[in-house]
Write a protein that holds these residues in place. Structure first.
Motif, short mmCIF file in Angstrom:
data_model
loop_
_atom_site.label_atom_id
_atom_site.label_comp_id
_atom_site.label_asym_id
_atom_site.label_seq_id
_atom_site.Cartn_x
_atom_site.Cartn_y
_atom_site.Cartn_z
N MET A 194 10.57 5.30 10.58
CA MET A 194 11.42 5.73 9.46
C MET A 194 11.73 7.21 9.56
SD MET A 194 9.31 3.64 6.51
CE MET A 194 10.11 4.47 5.13
N ASN A 195 12.88 7.60 9.04
CA ASN A 195 13.19 9.01 8.83
C ASN A 195 13.89 9.14 7.49
OD1 ASN A 195 16.04 8.48 9.26
ND2 ASN A 195 15.64 8.54 11.46
N TYR A 196 14.24 10.35 7.10
CA TYR A 196 14.83 10.54 5.78
C TYR A 196 16.16 9.80 5.62
CZ TYR A 196 11.39 14.31 5.30
OH TYR A 196 10.22 15.04 5.23
N GLU A 197 16.93 9.72 6.69
CA GLU A 197 18.24 9.08 6.62
C GLU A 197 18.12 7.56 6.50
OE1 GLU A 197 17.49 11.51 8.75
OE2 GLU A 197 18.73 13.06 7.80
N THR A 198 17.08 6.97 7.06
CA THR A 198 16.96 5.51 7.07
C THR A 198 15.90 4.98 6.10
OG1 THR A 198 15.31 5.51 8.87
CG2 THR A 198 17.66 5.47 9.49
N MET A 199 15.13 5.84 5.45
CA MET A 199 13.99 5.37 4.68
C MET A 199 14.38 4.43 3.54
SD MET A 199 12.97 8.84 2.61
CE MET A 199 14.07 9.52 1.34
N HIS A 200 15.59 4.59 3.00
CA HIS A 200 16.00 3.72 1.89
C HIS A 200 16.28 2.29 2.35
CE1 HIS A 200 19.85 4.97 3.65
NE2 HIS A 200 20.39 3.91 3.08
N LEU A 201 16.37 2.08 3.65
CA LEU A 201 16.62 0.74 4.19
C LEU A 201 15.33 -0.08 4.30
CD1 LEU A 201 19.08 1.72 7.07
CD2 LEU A 201 19.67 0.91 4.76
N PHE A 202 14.18 0.60 4.22
CA PHE A 202 12.89 -0.07 4.34
C PHE A 202 12.36 -0.38 2.95
CE2 PHE A 202 13.53 2.07 8.28
CZ PHE A 202 12.84 1.36 9.25
N ARG A 203 12.39 -1.64 2.58
CA ARG A 203 11.98 -2.03 1.23
C ARG A 203 10.49 -2.35 1.19
NH1 ARG A 203 16.17 -2.72 -2.12
NH2 ARG A 203 18.25 -2.72 -1.18
N MET A 204 9.82 -1.79 0.19
CA MET A 204 8.39 -2.01 0.02
C MET A 204 8.09 -2.26 -1.44
SD MET A 204 6.69 1.09 2.21
CE MET A 204 7.24 1.51 3.87
N SER A 205 7.04 -3.01 -1.70
CA SER A 205 6.54 -3.14 -3.07
C SER A 205 5.75 -1.89 -3.43
CB SER A 205 5.65 -4.38 -3.20
OG SER A 205 4.45 -4.18 -2.46
N ARG A 206 5.51 -1.70 -4.71
CA ARG A 206 4.69 -0.57 -5.12
C ARG A 206 3.29 -0.68 -4.52
NH1 ARG A 206 2.90 0.68 -11.30
NH2 ARG A 206 1.56 -1.10 -10.84
N HIS A 207 2.79 -1.91 -4.43
CA HIS A 207 1.46 -2.11 -3.85
C HIS A 207 1.41 -1.61 -2.41
CE1 HIS A 207 -1.58 -4.45 -1.59
NE2 HIS A 207 -2.31 -4.30 -2.68
N ASP A 208 2.41 -2.00 -1.60
CA ASP A 208 2.44 -1.56 -0.21
C ASP A 208 2.57 -0.05 -0.10
OD1 ASP A 208 2.15 -4.11 0.74
OD2 ASP A 208 4.29 -4.42 1.13
N ARG A 209 3.43 0.52 -0.92
CA ARG A 209 3.65 1.96 -0.87
C ARG A 209 2.38 2.72 -1.24
NH1 ARG A 209 7.84 1.90 -3.95
NH2 ARG A 209 9.31 1.60 -2.22
N ASN A 210 1.70 2.24 -2.28
CA ASN A 210 0.47 2.91 -2.70
C ASN A 210 -0.63 2.75 -1.65
OD1 ASN A 210 1.70 3.74 -5.02
ND2 ASN A 210 0.75 2.20 -6.34
N ARG A 211 -0.67 1.60 -1.01
CA ARG A 211 -1.67 1.40 0.04
C ARG A 211 -1.42 2.36 1.20
NH1 ARG A 211 -6.47 1.23 1.90
NH2 ARG A 211 -6.67 0.20 3.93
#
Length: 245
Positions: A194-211
């Motif tokens: 991921m980079n700043y330009e593409t990060m919005h394309l990677f969908r995650m749940s809050r659980h995954d993001r917090n992990r």
């Protein structure tokens, strides 16, 4: 020696009634701590609002080699933020990163590429008009490159473990306890793509993001001495509803 440098405000601490200690990451000197006298009138040059965490300033500092506290002679705010102070998610991310950078750079001397990376990232965050939900994850992962423990993704294969001590992927679990299982190791592999330009394309749940942010803070704790539990992490983890975005 009087120096002029760009710097990023990381942390402030009140010192007595009329003074404040400000911890900075500077472009030309690395980490610096300065002491300032707070103005008693609105006409004072060293305005308190200049020293909000993550502000980018230009400072004139009397640097004395054998002193831990230096004297700030003059300061001006460089390119005030347009959206960051008024966007709750961006502001929460910035405050978390201020604490994160404060602890992960305490031993840094001159490291101009690191400074430029952080300044450019803050400017990007301020200007971003897409989702910033993954910004702190990308920032933390990529900052490890400038400190010296960025992993090599070329070695990754699905099902690999990740050795946190060696910063490398491995087909078998290490003999020590500091490693990630294949599920968490896959998150690291995804994050490194991921980079700043593409990060919005990677969908995650809050659980995954917090992990992932927990894994990254553990990773830094292994490689940066005296890296503590981050007080702002709990606030950051409550930012987004538990849904993919």
């Amino acid at each position: 020696m009087l120096i002029k440098t760009k710097a990023i405000v990381l942390h402030t601490l009140r010192y007595g009634e009329q003074k404040m200690i400000v911890h900075l990451l500077s472009e030309t000197e690395g980490r610096l701590s300065v002491i300032i006298r707070l103005p008693t009138t609105q006409r004072g040059k060293l305005k308190k609002q200049f020293f909000q965490p993550m502000n980018i300033i230009e400072a004139e500092i009397d640097v004395r080699p054998k002193s831990e506290l230096h004297h700030l002679r003059d300061v001006r705010l460089l390119s005030p933020y347009v959206s960051l102070p008024f966007h709750p998610q961006k502001m929460a991310i910035a405050l978390f990163l201020a604490e994160f950078i404060y602890y992960s750079t305490r031993e840094e001397t001159l490291n101009a590429p690191l400074y430029q990376y952080i300044e450019n990232s803050l400017r990007w965050l301020d200007a971003c008009q897409t989702s910033v939900a993954n910004f702190h994850l990308v920032f933390m992962m990529r900052m490890s490159r400038f400190i010296g423990f960025y992993p090599n993704i070329d070695d990754y294969r699905p099902g690999d473990f990740f050795d946190l001590r060696m910063a490398s992927f491995t087909t078998t679990p290490p003999t020590h306890p500091d490693f990630l299982n294949p599920t968490d190791a896959a998150h690291i592999s995804t994050l490194m793509r991921m980079n700043y330009e593409t990060m919005h394309l990677f969908r995650m749940s809050r659980h995954d993001r917090n992990r992932i942010v927990e894994v990254l803070t553990d990773y830094y704790r292994l490689h940066v001495s005296a890296f503590p539990e981050l007080q702002s992490l709990a606030v950051l983890q409550e930012l987004w509803a538990d849904e993919k975005q």
